[in-house]
Design a protein around this motif. Structure first.
Motif, PDB file in Angstrom:
ATOM      1  N   ARG A  57       2.354   0.197   9.682  1.00  0.00           N
ATOM      2  CA  ARG A  57       2.946  -1.036   9.160  1.00  0.00           C
ATOM      3  C   ARG A  57       2.836  -1.071   7.636  1.00  0.00           C
ATOM      4  O   ARG A  57       3.808  -1.379   6.928  1.00  0.00           O
ATOM      5  N   ALA A  58       1.663  -0.725   7.123  1.00  0.00           N
ATOM      6  CA  ALA A  58       1.460  -0.753   5.675  1.00  0.00           C
ATOM      7  C   ALA A  58       2.289   0.319   4.970  1.00  0.00           C
ATOM      8  O   ALA A  58       2.890   0.066   3.917  1.00  0.00           O
ATOM      9  N   THR A  61       5.901  -0.700   4.551  1.00  0.00           N
ATOM     10  CA  THR A  61       6.167  -1.962   3.865  1.00  0.00           C
ATOM     11  C   THR A  61       6.338  -1.702   2.377  1.00  0.00           C
ATOM     12  O   THR A  61       5.377  -1.280   1.716  1.00  0.00           O
ATOM     13  N   THR A  66       9.072  -6.766   2.817  1.00  0.00           N
ATOM     14  CA  THR A  66       8.796  -7.310   4.144  1.00  0.00           C
ATOM     15  C   THR A  66       8.339  -6.210   5.093  1.00  0.00           C
ATOM     16  O   THR A  66       8.969  -5.141   5.147  1.00  0.00           O
ATOM     17  N   PRO A  67       7.278  -6.421   5.835  1.00  0.00           N
ATOM     18  CA  PRO A  67       6.836  -5.409   6.809  1.00  0.00           C
ATOM     19  C   PRO A  67       7.881  -5.212   7.894  1.00  0.00           C
ATOM     20  O   PRO A  67       8.722  -6.089   8.132  1.00  0.00           O
ATOM     21  N   PRO A  68       7.873  -4.083   8.567  1.00  0.00           N
ATOM     22  CA  PRO A  68       8.794  -3.879   9.690  1.00  0.00           C
ATOM     23  C   PRO A  68       8.530  -4.897  10.791  1.00  0.00           C
ATOM     24  O   PRO A  68       7.397  -5.368  10.963  1.00  0.00           O
ATOM     25  N   SER A  69       9.581  -5.238  11.514  1.00  0.00           N
ATOM     26  CA  SER A  69       9.431  -6.180  12.622  1.00  0.00           C
ATOM     27  C   SER A  69       8.570  -5.557  13.720  1.00  0.00           C
ATOM     28  O   SER A  69       8.353  -4.344  13.759  1.00  0.00           O
TER      29      SER A  69
END
Length: 239
Positions: A57-58, A61, A66-69
Motif C-alpha cells: 500500500r505504501a 501511494t 491517494t493510496p490504492p483502493s
C-alpha cells in the motif's frame, strides 16, 4: 553471558529462522514495479519486516497522493503472493543452520516458541509444510501480520503470541529478528529481551542503532545465551 530463562520466545521468520535468500524483498520490489510503483532499494529496506499488504500500500501511494483502493490492493497482494510462491518453488527456503536444534532445546527447557511474520497465512502454511514445522511439533504459535490491526513496529503480533501461548508477563518474553522493525516492535511491547540477529537483512550498524538487549549472529545462539549450553556466545553479542 547468560540471561534468565524467558517463558516465551517470539521469532521472525524470513532471515531470522528461515533462509529464503531475501527473495521476499526482490519479489516485493518486482510486484510494486509491475503495478506502477518505482521503489528504490532504500524504499524496500524501509519495509523490511513489515506486513506485506502494508508495504505494498505504501509503495504504491504517490507522495501526497491517494493510496490504492482496497480492491486494487487485494489484487496486488494476490499477485505478490503468486510471485513469491513461484520463487519459493524454484528455490525452496530452508531452516537456517542450527535453528531447528535451538528451538528444540528451548522447548525442552519449557520455553514456548512463537513465530511472527509479515507474510499472510497461505504463504506461512506453505513455508511450514516445506520445513516440516506444521502443527505444534516445532513451535507453539504462529502469528501473521493479517491477524492483527497493525504489523510491526506495532507490538500487536507479540501480544497475540502471548495470548495464544498463555503468557501474561511481557517481561518474560524474548523477541528476536533480523530487521529493525522487530527490535522496534519488541521495544514497543515492553519485552524483557529484545534481540537482533545478523543472519538476515540487518547488519551490526543498522540493528545496533536501535534499542536492544543483545545482538547475536543467529537464533542458533539463543540456548547458549540463556545458559542451556556450556559453549560461549559469539563476539556478535552486545548488551
Amino acid at each position: 553471558m547468560t540471561a534468565p530463562l524467558p517463558e516465551l520466545v517470539v521469532l521472525d521468520m524470513a532471515g531470522t529462522t528461515i533462509d529464503e535468500g531475501l527473495q521476499v524483498y526482490r519479489v516485493l520490489s518486482e510486484t510494486a514495479a509491475a503495478h506502477g510503483g518505482s521503489p528504490s532499494a532504500a524504499d524496500i529496506a524501509r519495509w523490511h519486516g513489515s506486513a506485506k499488504h502494508e508495504a505494498l500500500r505504501a509503495l504504491l501511494t504517490p507522495d501526497g497522493g491517494t493510496p490504492p483502493s482496497d480492491d486494487v490492493l487485494e489484487a496486488v497482494v494476490a499477485d505478490f503472493r503468486a510471485r513469491l510462491t513461484a520463487a519459493y518453488a524454484e528455490r525452496p527456503p530452508r531452516a537456517l543452520a542450527g535453528v531447528g536444534e535451538a528451538l528444540a532445546e528451548l522447548r525442552a527447557a519449557g520455553v514456548r516458541i512463537a513465530l511472527n511474520t509479515g507474510f499472510d497465512r497461505d504463504i506461512v502454511n506453505s513455508l511450514l509444510a516445506a520445513l516440516g514445522w506444521e502443527g505444534d511439533a516445532v513451535v507453539d504459535a504462529v502469528v501473521c501480520g493479517s491477524d492483527v490491526t497493525a504489523g510491526r513496529p506495532a507490538p500487536f503480533m507479540i501480544f497475540h503470541a502471548m495470548e495464544q501461548t498463555g503468557v501474561t508477563d511481557v517481561a518474560r518474553v524474548l523477541v528476536a529478528g533480523d530487521p529493525p522493525r522487530d527490535l522496534e516492535a519488541g521495544t514497543n511491547s515492553g519485552a524483557g529481551y529484545v534481540v537482533g540477529v545478523l543472519s538476515g537483512a540487518g547488519d551490526v550498524a543498522e540493528l545496533g542503532s536501535h534499542p536492544h538487549t543483545y545482538l547475536l549472529s543467529s537464533v542458533a545462539e539463543l540456548p547458549a545465551l540463556l545458559g542451556l549450553r556450556g559453549n560461549t556466545v559469539s563476539k556478535a553479542v552486545s548488551a
